[in-house]
Design an enzyme around this catalytic site. Structure first.
Site, PDB file in Angstrom:
ATOM      1  N   LYS A 251       0.852  -1.194   0.000  1.00 44.79           N
ATOM      2  CA  LYS A 251       0.000   0.000   0.000  1.00 44.79           C
ATOM      3  C   LYS A 251       0.881   1.235   0.000  1.00 44.79           C
ATOM      4  O   LYS A 251       1.265   1.773   1.049  1.00 44.79           O
ATOM      5  CB  LYS A 251      -0.931  -0.003   1.216  1.00 44.79           C
ATOM      6  CG  LYS A 251      -2.119   0.934   1.054  1.00 44.79           C
ATOM      7  CD  LYS A 251      -3.032   0.483  -0.067  1.00 44.79           C
ATOM      8  CE  LYS A 251      -4.193   1.437  -0.297  1.00 44.79           C
ATOM      9  NZ  LYS A 251      -4.984   1.072  -1.460  1.00 44.79           N
TER      10      LYS A 251
ATOM     11  N   SER B  69      -8.245  -0.141  -5.426  1.00 43.90           N
ATOM     12  CA  SER B  69      -8.534   0.221  -4.046  1.00 43.90           C
ATOM     13  C   SER B  69     -10.044   0.444  -3.900  1.00 43.90           C
ATOM     14  O   SER B  69     -10.812  -0.461  -4.152  1.00 43.90           O
ATOM     15  CB  SER B  69      -7.713   1.437  -3.628  1.00 43.90           C
ATOM     16  OG  SER B  69      -7.500   1.426  -2.230  1.00 43.90           O
TER      17      SER B  69
END
Length: 584
Positions: free
Chosen positions: A191, A385
């Site tokens: 991430k 996402s």
């Protein structure tokens, strides 16, 4: 007497204002009638569809009637939907003999370029010609134009092939200097959206994922250029590594990238010869804007509808039109669910993500919609996402090979301005009734117990995200966790690991939706509905003017400005891709 004159003057002024208002409304009505009821573009024989590629590509572009009316609509944006429909209409209409691609300064991402290229390849099946011309071919425009029957370049022009690179900007050094600490909470090894605020270079994990996806995207680009130009992929890479951009124009011809060199005026003569007409003026050119008013020859009148719901931009809370706002889209989805004429929905997602909370609300609405009718996701440039969150529970997911998707992860960022306040001489004190009454105070660092609570909250969000994706994709949660961790995948890669069902464009998704709904004949309707002329004319233009002014003034830096604005307005818990995932 003075009182009488004052009353008379007031009456005259009042009447003048009222008359002025009525005249203004009358002008608006006349303008609306003249624009809104204008005849459709008269498509005559020997017409060539001109795809003038310049400006910025968006999924859809809303009309701005006021700017049209005053002649200030600079066409900074082109709608992908308008380009694709123009090409489809050109294929089936006998009056259009071919397509002329005029490539300029065109800002578009790789998946959207492929979407157009796929449509052009389909057009070629009609036997009609496609020619492409550019003064200077950007890499993206060349990739798109290489599908043409003849690729033409200005004798003094050049062709840019340089490969792909990604160069994120890191802010940590600047923040350290001014005394701002970004307190980071995240789940996901890959991430990387938070890395610019906590590191001064890419992490090893991020470098691994970026290397993987840009090489996969480049492989798609080179293989398609290779097929069209009959040049091996190895040769294309060899030319790319020789910095093709700075070679003379005739080198591009000898290298096989371009067919011939012509000035633009000569291209028009060439079109005349292709159409077998005597004079250049007999070559009729239809623009994308012209084609928006032309009907499909084979347009269906079926009452059964496949709805195409477009969702583009960052995912945020609220009901505004900027990006994908949860309240607005939940309302749109509920309308589609309750509309009995709509038999299936194609959910076109082009989003890097955003608010985790807003993503959950849209996910729920899509889940309820799917319970009543098929929902097929068509992924654009990004569906990652939060963009993947809202897509994961669809009946089927279709992506382009070079779509960026996945990035299943959660993060939160809280600034600590203590260092900055000390530098400028500010100090603060506090009185409180409860232990966490001052939680969120940005003038101090978070306490250890606050950090523990927040990390647990972020981990809960990640677990919920995993659960939604696991159930939607029918992948065991522990298996999904291995391919999640915030990692970004291309459509090619996502197909292999089960995050998407097939590769294709929006037409592929429409065909799949028709199959699931068992429809042989259907009509298509786009949502959210575009505003009509009068509605656009009477709407508040302030935001539109501000956006256009910023785009013109800032140019390429507008995207950085937009990013900073989104950071300022976003929720503290985010499901989004890296902020500056620019690939060039």
């Amino acid at each position: 007497m003075k009182g009488f004159l004052k009353s008379l003057l007031a009456s005259i002024v009042g009447c003048s204002i009222v008359i002025g208002i009525f005249i203004f409304i009358f002008i608006l009505i006349i303008a609306a009638m003249s624009f809104g009821s204008s005849d459709k573009y008269n498509l005559k024989d020997n017409t060539v569809l001109t795809l003038k590629l310049e400006g910025t590509l968006s999924e859809r572009v809303e009309p701005n009637s006021f700017l049209d009316l005053i002649g200030q609509n600079t066409d900074l944006e082109i709608g992908l939907d308008d380009i694709l429909s123009s090409i489809k209409k050109a294929k089936e209409n006998d009056n259009i003999k071919g397509i002329y691609i005029n490539a300029g300064a065109f800002a578009a991402s790789n998946a959207s370029l492929k979407e157009i290229r796929d449509q052009l390849a389909d057009f070629k099946e009609s036997g009609k010609f496609i020619i492409a011309y550019a003064d200077v071919y950007s890499q993206g425009c060349y990739y798109l134009s290489s599908v043409a029957d003849k690729v033409i370049m200005n004798p003094q022009g050049n062709l840019d092939l340089h490969g792909l690179s990604s160069s994120p900007t890191f802010y940590k050094g600047l923040l350290d200097k001014v005394g701002i600490e970004m307190q980071i909470f995240k789940v996901g090894t890959f991430k990387s959206a938070v890395e610019p605020f906590m590191l001064d270079k890419m992490s090893d994990a991020n470098r691994e994922q970026v290397t993987a996806y840009i090489n996969d995207i480049w492989s798609t680009i080179t293989s398609e250029i290779s097929d069209s130009r009959k040049i091996s992929v190895d040769k294309i890479n060899e030319l790319t590594d020789s910095l093709q951009t700075f070679k003379l124009a005739n080198a591009s011809v000898s290298d096989g990238l371009v067919d011939t060199l012509m000035y633009e005026t000569e291209v028009k003569e060439y079109l005349k010869d292709l159409l077998k007409v005597e004079k250049a003026k007999d070559v009729r050119m239809a623009s994308i804007k012209d084609m928006t008013s032309v009907s499909f020859v084979k347009e269906s009148n079926s009452k059964d509808v496949i709805a195409i719901l477009y969702a583009e931009g960052s995912i945020n809370n609220g009901s505004g039109k900027d990006g994908i706002t949860d309240k607005r889209y939940v309302k749109e989805i509920e309308k589609l669910k309750d509309n009995d004429k709509v038999k299936a929905v194609v959910f076109r997602v082009n989003s890097p993500g955003g608010s985790a909370y807003a993503s959950e609300q849209i996910w729920k609405a899509i889940t309820d919609l799917k319970a009543k009718k098929p929902v097929v996701v068509s992924m654009g440039d990004y569906a990652a996402s939060g963009g993947y969150y809202i897509a994961c529970n669809a009946s089927k997911i279709i992506a382009q090979p070079n779509t960026l998707t996945g990035s299943i992860g959660i993060f939160g960022m809280f600034p600590n301005f203590e260092g900055l306040t000390k530098k400028v001489g500010l100090s603060f004190d506090n009185v409180k009734t409860n232990k966490f009454a001052d939680f969120g105070d940005a003038t101090r660092p978070m306490r250890p117990e606050e950090k523990v609570i927040l990390q647990q909250y972020i981990e809960h969000g990640y677990d919920l995200f995993l659960t939604r994706c696991s159930e939607g994709r029918n992948i065991p949660k522990d298996s999904l966790d291995h391919i999640a961790q915030g990692r970004v995948w291309t459509g090619n890669q996502a197909l292999k690991i089960g995050l998407v069902d097939a590769l294709g464009n929006i037409d592929t998704a429409i065909q799949e939706a028709a199959k699931l709904a068992k429809l042989d004949d259907y009509s298509l309707q786009d949502y959210p509905k575009k505003v009509d002329f009068l509605e656009s004319l009477l709407s508040n233009q302030k935001e539109e003017f501000a956006t256009r002014a910023m785009k013109e003034y800032l140019g390429k830096d507008y995207e950085l400005f937009k990013t900073i604005k989104e950071i300022k307005e976003q929720d503290f818990v985010q499901a989004r891709m890296p902020y500056d995932i620019s690939i060039r």
